[in-house]
Design a protein around this motif. Structure first.
Motif, mmCIF file in Angstrom:
data_model
loop_
_atom_site.group_PDB
_atom_site.id
_atom_site.type_symbol
_atom_site.label_atom_id
_atom_site.label_comp_id
_atom_site.label_asym_id
_atom_site.label_seq_id
_atom_site.Cartn_x
_atom_site.Cartn_y
_atom_site.Cartn_z
ATOM 1 N N ARG A 82 0.834 -1.209 0.000
ATOM 2 C CA ARG A 82 0.000 0.000 0.000
ATOM 3 C C ARG A 82 0.867 1.255 0.000
ATOM 4 O O ARG A 82 0.564 2.232 -0.709
ATOM 5 C CB ARG A 82 -0.922 -0.011 1.220
ATOM 6 N N ARG A 83 1.916 1.259 0.815
ATOM 7 C CA ARG A 83 2.813 2.419 0.836
ATOM 8 C C ARG A 83 3.471 2.619 -0.518
ATOM 9 O O ARG A 83 3.615 3.752 -0.999
ATOM 10 C CB ARG A 83 3.870 2.238 1.930
ATOM 11 N N LEU A 84 3.878 1.523 -1.140
ATOM 12 C CA LEU A 84 4.490 1.623 -2.461
ATOM 13 C C LEU A 84 3.491 2.145 -3.487
ATOM 14 O O LEU A 84 3.834 2.996 -4.329
ATOM 15 C CB LEU A 84 5.027 0.256 -2.888
ATOM 16 N N ASP A 85 2.241 1.637 -3.418
ATOM 17 C CA ASP A 85 1.208 2.138 -4.339
ATOM 18 C C ASP A 85 0.955 3.621 -4.119
ATOM 19 O O ASP A 85 0.783 4.397 -5.084
ATOM 20 C CB ASP A 85 -0.091 1.349 -4.141
ATOM 21 N N THR A 86 0.917 4.050 -2.843
ATOM 22 C CA THR A 86 0.698 5.467 -2.553
ATOM 23 C C THR A 86 1.823 6.329 -3.114
ATOM 24 O O THR A 86 1.584 7.390 -3.694
ATOM 25 C CB THR A 86 0.582 5.684 -1.032
ATOM 26 N N CYS A 87 3.060 5.850 -2.944
ATOM 27 C CA CYS A 87 4.202 6.603 -3.477
ATOM 28 C C CYS A 87 4.131 6.689 -4.998
ATOM 29 O O CYS A 87 4.410 7.754 -5.591
ATOM 30 C CB CYS A 87 5.514 5.944 -3.047
ATOM 31 N N CYS A 88 3.738 5.585 -5.640
ATOM 32 C CA CYS A 88 3.627 5.591 -7.097
ATOM 33 C C CYS A 88 2.554 6.573 -7.558
ATOM 34 O O CYS A 88 2.739 7.312 -8.551
ATOM 35 C CB CYS A 88 3.321 4.183 -7.604
ATOM 36 N N VAL A 89 1.414 6.603 -6.846
ATOM 37 C CA VAL A 89 0.343 7.538 -7.202
ATOM 38 C C VAL A 89 0.810 8.973 -7.024
ATOM 39 O O VAL A 89 0.570 9.842 -7.886
ATOM 40 C CB VAL A 89 -0.913 7.252 -6.365
ATOM 41 N N LEU A 90 1.488 9.258 -5.909
ATOM 42 C CA LEU A 90 1.965 10.622 -5.668
ATOM 43 C C LEU A 90 2.983 11.042 -6.714
ATOM 44 O O LEU A 90 2.963 12.197 -7.195
ATOM 45 C CB LEU A 90 2.578 10.712 -4.266
ATOM 46 N N VAL B 278 1.028 11.748 -9.903
ATOM 47 C CA VAL B 278 0.312 13.029 -9.836
ATOM 48 C C VAL B 278 1.290 14.192 -9.945
ATOM 49 O O VAL B 278 1.046 15.182 -10.655
ATOM 50 C CB VAL B 278 -0.507 13.097 -8.534
ATOM 51 N N SER B 279 2.437 14.060 -9.247
ATOM 52 C CA SER B 279 3.442 15.128 -9.309
ATOM 53 C C SER B 279 3.967 15.301 -10.728
ATOM 54 O O SER B 279 4.149 16.432 -11.205
ATOM 55 C CB SER B 279 4.591 14.822 -8.349
ATOM 56 N N ALA B 280 4.214 14.188 -11.407
ATOM 57 C CA ALA B 280 4.705 14.272 -12.788
ATOM 58 C C ALA B 280 3.671 14.908 -13.698
ATOM 59 O O ALA B 280 4.003 15.733 -14.578
ATOM 60 C CB ALA B 280 5.079 12.874 -13.277
ATOM 61 N N LEU B 281 2.384 14.546 -13.477
ATOM 62 C CA LEU B 281 1.324 15.120 -14.316
ATOM 63 C C LEU B 281 1.176 16.619 -14.073
ATOM 64 O O LEU B 281 1.058 17.418 -15.020
ATOM 65 C CB LEU B 281 0.006 14.409 -14.025
ATOM 66 N N VAL B 282 1.212 17.025 -12.798
ATOM 67 C CA VAL B 282 1.105 18.454 -12.477
ATOM 68 C C VAL B 282 2.288 19.221 -13.053
ATOM 69 O O VAL B 282 2.144 20.322 -13.604
ATOM 70 C CB VAL B 282 1.000 18.650 -10.956
ATOM 71 N N SER B 283 3.477 18.624 -12.942
ATOM 72 C CA SER B 283 4.665 19.291 -13.484
ATOM 73 C C SER B 283 4.567 19.416 -14.991
ATOM 74 O O SER B 283 4.945 20.456 -15.572
ATOM 75 C CB SER B 283 5.924 18.497 -13.101
#
Length: 309
Positions: free
Chosen positions: A278-286, A289-294
């Protein structure tokens, strides 16, 4: 006691179980000599494990050895480091399945461990199915012994171990097939367990009445703490370590308690693995999202910085 005729004492000793015979033999040197008689040990082995009547002829002398009883009757309590002495030999399994006091299955299985297919495939030994006319059973009242024996060779001592808990440690219904699975498990160290799974099903036309279960199959597997079945080479190493380890007479309910502790460690390991995933999935999602926003920020900045005519 020593004034009695040896034949009379032997008839008395023949009616004892292995723990009682061991206790009696420790009381005097005379009884120790009588309890070591090959004929007495042979009779005691066959009366305790009827499947040994089907043992291949080259291994029959094993039944007259006192070391066999001391290996096979108590449960393995510790595991010694495997030394590879089992590699290339046969693994002999003596299986006896009871319902109450009725013998349902009695068979000897010889497994060639030198086969490359055995080493790389999941460790699994199938016992023959009971007779077609076998009576219906109550799964919770099944009793099982599964004696695993080394075929010997190279001048080494033949070793044996009972890989069954005797009584079921769990009786559960399979979520897909509806069959009843009865598990006999012996914990062989902190990271491995030998489990015999007896599957009971209903015959065609039978309803849901109590006591209509029939034994279909019995298989031996070796699993790790995550519930994954080990391959033949790894499972054989675990059994070898159990044969070379210590022994103890388990109290009633101790096998179920050890299985519950092992299940608890298995659940904790699985839950820890899920938390890490779950932590790994959360990091991947973040990160996504960060890459998309950038990306959109860079695109917007590029659009605004272009001069207009």
């Amino acid at each position: 006691m020593e004034d009695l005729h040896p034949d009379l004492l032997l008839q008395i000793l023949r009616r004892l179980d292995p723990p009682s015979l061991a206790a009696v033999s420790a009381s005097s040197s005379h009884l120790l000599r009588l309890s070591s008689e090959p004929h007495l040990l042979h009779h005691l082995s066959l009366s305790t494990w009827p499947s040994l009547r089907h043992l291949p002829t080259p291994h029959l002398h094993l039944l007259s050895s006192k070391s066999f009883l001391s290996d096979a009757f108590p449960s393995p309590s510790s595991a010694a480091a495997g030394s590879g002495w089992f590699c290339g030999g046969d693994l002999i399994s003596a299986v006896d399945l009871y319902h109450n006091h009725d013998l349902l299955l009695s068979s000897v299985i010889v497994t060639d461990t030198s086969d490359p297919w055995f080493s790389t495939s999941p460790f699994r030994i199938d016992a023959p199915a009971p007779a077609a006319d076998a009576p219906a059973v109550d799964p919770a009242r099944l009793r099982l012994t599964w004696i695993a024996m080394d075929s010997g060779g190279g001048g080494r001592r033949r070793r044996a171990a009972d890989l069954s808990s005797g009584r079921p440690v769990s009786v559960q219904r399979h979520w897909l097939t509806g069959d009843m699975q009865v598990r006999f498990a012996t914990v062989l160290g902190p990271a491995a367990v030998a489990a015999v799974v007896v599957t009971c099903g209903r015959r065609r036309g039978e309803g849901e009445e109590e006591g209509c279960w029939h034994v279909r199959e019995a298989i031996l597997v070796v699993e790790d703490v995550e519930g994954v079945c080990l391959n033949g080479r790894e499972g054989l190493a675990v059994i070898e370590a159990a044969m070379g380890g210590g022994r103890r007479r388990e109290a009633e309910g101790e096998a179920e308690e050890r299985w519950s502790e092992f299940q608890k460690r298995r659940r904790e390991r699985r839950e820890g693995k899920l938390r890490r995933e779950r932590r790994l999935d959360t990091c991947c999602v973040l990160i996504g999202v960060s890459a998309l926003v950038s990306f959109w920020g860079l695109l917007l900045w590029s659009h605004l910085s272009v001069p207009t005519c």
